[in-house]
Design a protein around this motif. Sequence first.
Motif, short mmCIF file in Angstrom:
data_model
loop_
_atom_site.label_atom_id
_atom_site.label_comp_id
_atom_site.label_asym_id
_atom_site.label_seq_id
_atom_site.Cartn_x
_atom_site.Cartn_y
_atom_site.Cartn_z
N MET A 586 0.82 -1.21 0.00
CA MET A 586 0.00 0.00 0.00
C MET A 586 0.86 1.26 0.00
N LEU A 587 1.99 1.23 0.71
CA LEU A 587 2.84 2.41 0.79
C LEU A 587 4.05 2.32 -0.14
N ARG A 588 4.07 1.32 -1.01
CA ARG A 588 5.11 1.16 -2.04
C ARG A 588 6.50 0.98 -1.42
N ILE A 589 6.56 0.17 -0.35
CA ILE A 589 7.81 -0.17 0.32
C ILE A 589 8.15 -1.61 -0.03
N PRO A 590 9.23 -1.87 -0.75
CA PRO A 590 9.54 -3.25 -1.13
C PRO A 590 9.98 -4.09 0.06
N VAL A 591 9.59 -5.36 0.03
CA VAL A 591 9.97 -6.31 1.07
C VAL A 591 11.21 -7.06 0.59
N ASP A 592 12.32 -6.93 1.34
CA ASP A 592 13.59 -7.50 0.88
C ASP A 592 13.81 -8.93 1.36
#
Length: 626
Positions: A586-592
């Motif tokens: 939703m907040l455009r934060i990639p999961v690494d």
Amino acid sequence: MARSSDRPNFSALAKSIRSFQDADQTIIGQIPTIALTPVSDGRRGAYEDNTVKTWGMVEKVYDLLTNNVFQPDGKPIRVVVAPEIVYGARSAARAQAYYATQGVSANIWIGRSWSYSDELMGAMMGVGSSEWQQCAYGLNQTDRPGAVWLKAFTAAMDEKKHPIFCVYSPDLEDEDGPLSDFVAGKLMRFSRCAAAVAFMRGKNYLSVGGVSMGIIGSDVRRNTMMNYLGMGTVSVDMSILTGRMQSKFYDHEEVAKGVKFLKQFKMAMTNKPAQRRNGLSDDELIETCIKMTTIVRDLMIGNPKLADAAYGKKYGFTADVEYAQGTNAIAAGTQGQRQWTDYNPNFDVTESLLNSSFDWNGFTGSRVVATENDSKNGVGMLIANLLTGGVPQLFADIRTNWTPASIKKATGVNVDKVCPRGIIDKRNSGAGALDYALDIFAIAGLDPAKASVQDAWKAICASPKLQKELIKKAIAGTTYMNAALTYFPGDGLSSHFTTPGNVPMTAYRYNMVGDLLTCSVVEGETVNLPAKVSNHISKVTDATWPETYWAPRDMTSYEYMSKIGPNHDANSFGLIGADFITFNAMLRIPVDMHNVPANDIFRPTMWDRFAGDDYRACAFLGPIYA
């Protein structure tokens, strides 16, 4: 030209005297509100044929969300419904006009049949904004092709760069029965995450002090907070604590209650006053720790007593309306080491009590205060607290990786059956939330294999009896111990407890890579170690600190330790990795890094256009508030 009735009385305003204004909320801001927007084919006959069953779908979704998705204070999220079924541009405009008065920040479109998804619904012309979280639920039935509308609609949203989550049952649905578990699960996950996004926006992170011992996590990135999370940042110097204590500018009644409360705990006072650089007696040490706790709390949320001239006169301080306001902080961090703790008590009491679900006023609900001002851990704790409906969070050091081989070598004990992939020793200077001295699933009387952490916390929040049991057991399971003077010359009181084993627990961490914010989230379980093993680990590490032994799922403890970013992570009861993945999308934060099963991952349809590549989708869209 404005009507005269709308014009403020500026003369009266100019003569007004400021005061501490009460509010319905501890932290002032938007109440998460989700709109339900039913849609239908507008053609005469087709519309009328769909009306009853479309509203029936909306009713099921409304009841699902209001009964199962909660804010951190235990109240249900707010759900509003469009004034009529949307079937064209004007009905869409009516919905949007209503939503604008209701503070809506997320929307779920609901349809059982074909609808004119782009041209007539006005999806991009009126309903919603680029910051709204959007979801569409289409009925899987043969007589009414909800999928046809759903796919046409999500394609339109993708083309217009407006990400949308798509809910469609893999099996045919029974309209006369309840929502399927699949559909209900997806709708609740979307709503939990969308509510968390809305709750955070416009609130602040309070930085008490600056960078602690060169730890990069405590370098508060103001633009990152604003662009990715929609949050502000407020910074205060550590001198504000000494200034308030010296001038007696604190809540004296709260301090007295806090001192009495803290003395209920078992205490291990091993340091002598003469050994402390500040020379505090044991009673003075306890009182100072409680003063620090109340001051940090008041800096976060304000306190009307500090604006009360009569109260100030009674206790020897000058009331100050400005200082009484606090900073409307939804999360905070305390620098602590080194300059503060070289001369003053550490923040372990402050952090352990504020992060817990209770204090001297009973079951109050937890706050978020990050050790060493590690704001990247702090925002993760805030997000997990919101996603779980208010569950306290555990700040920890990734202290040591212990493999079964290393445990056997050190202790002679074979733990292959207890923790075949090894464990991470999570402990951190006594600042952990005291709720982790027990198993909240056991308190709630629920099986963690069958119930979510949200279910467990909902049961506890609804029952004063369970709350009293939680507080009683947490106090009984915790010992406050003097700090190690080699690290903390000003001493302090570290909470010591051992988290029970066999409790599902998710570890997570937010990281900065240049200006890119990423997230790591790994699910696992706490471990009960044999006494000889846990005693040895405590002895060679720090027996005064709380200990939580944890094993990640489907990876070794070494793999976790080697791949996680920094020296700190944060932890939540329950398996909430899938919620983190949805929230970050939703907040455009990639999961690494994650170990969430593929069938639990729920992201907008646009991610499929990027072959599921989280990094490319997030880079294409950019931070939502930038």
